[in-house]
Enzyme design. Sequence first.
Site, short mmCIF file in Angstrom:
data_model
loop_
_atom_site.label_atom_id
_atom_site.label_comp_id
_atom_site.label_asym_id
_atom_site.label_seq_id
_atom_site.Cartn_x
_atom_site.Cartn_y
_atom_site.Cartn_z
CB CYS A 115 -1.10 0.06 1.27
SG CYS A 115 -2.17 -1.32 1.10
CB SER A 168 -3.88 -11.45 -16.63
OG SER A 168 -4.26 -12.26 -17.51
#
Length: 350
Positions: free
Chosen positions: A22, A144
Site C-alpha cells: 500500500c 491479466s
Amino acid sequence: MGKNTESLLSKGLLSSCTSGGCGAKIESDGLARLLAGLPASGDKRLLVGYDTSDDAAVYMLDEKNSLIFTADFFPPMVDDARTFGRIAAANALSDVWAMGGKPMVALNLVCFPEAMEKSVLADILAGGAEKIAEAGAVLGGGHSIYDREPKYGLAVTGMVETAKVIRNNTPKIGHKIILTKPLGVGIVMAALRVEMAGEGAVRQAIASMERLNRYACESMAGFNVSACTDVTGFGLLVHALEMAGDQAAILLYPDALPLIPEAVTYANEYLLTAAGQRNRNRGSKYADVSALPFATQELLFDPQTSGGLLIAVPPDEAETLTARIREAGDEHAAIIGEVAPRAGKVILFR
C-alpha cells in the site's frame, strides 16, 4: 537474518519493483484533487461514492440489501510469491469488512512481466485463492495484462444490510477509537529491503498483513459502531484524519498504540518509506506531532499494507468490543483514542 527471512529475499520479486504494498498508493491530496474534477452522480442509490475517501462504494439494491464494490492491487512487498498473493488478497477483501459487509465474489487483477516465470504467477494466484476461500467468498475470474513490474490484487463485490452500512467519517463525539492490528509493517518491510530486518519482526509483519479483518468485523456485530475504516497506505494519522470528517477531532493516545517492537528501532535508524514522508507532508497540516518521539511520529505516518480496522464505538462498549476482537484472534487490538469536538487541530494527542 534467519533462513525464512532469506527465503523472502531470494526469488527476485522485490528486485523487479520500485515500491511495494500500500506504500505505492498515490498521495491522498493529489488524488482528491483529481477526483474532484469528475462529474458527480445523481443516482440516489449510490449510498457511498468517492467523495468521502471511504473504503468502498455502496449501491442500494433495495431497502434491505446493498452491494459493496472495491478494487485494490499493488506491487510485491515480499519476494515469496504465495505470501504476496495472500497479503494482496487480504488487503483487497478488507474494504468490504470496513463497511460492515461480507465479501461475496472476487476477481483477480494481474499485471505481470512477460519474461518472468509463470510459476511465480501461479503461486501468487494460489495465495490469493487461499484468502478468498478463508473469507467465505468465491473466485469468479479476473483480468491479466503484461507489465514491466508485477502487481496483484482483487476486485471484490460484497453484500451488506442497507441499514447497517458503516461509513468512515461518521464518528460520534465521545466514542472510543479501537485499532485491531499493530503498526509498523511499512517500516519493517523497508528494513527487509536493505536486509536489516530481524526474522521475528518480519514474521510478525507478514502474519499481520496476511490476517483477514473478517474476524474483527464479525466481532463488531451487536455493537453500536459509529464509524470504521481500515488503516492502509495513508498511515494511521491520515486515516484518522479522514475519520474525523468535517466536524470532529480525533484524540490519540500515543502510549496505547499497538506496535511491532522492532519497528521503533528501525524508525530511529531512519529505515523509512517515501510513502511515509508523503503521509507526513499531508498529516502535519492537521496535527502537531513535534512533542512526540521521532519513532512514534514515523509510526503514525507509516503506510500499512493490509492494516487493521479503526473502529469508533461508544465508551461503555469499547472495552468489551476490544476483548471480543482479541478473543477472535487479533491479540494486539487496543483502545487508542477517542472522538472529540473540533477546536483547532483535527488530530490531537493526550
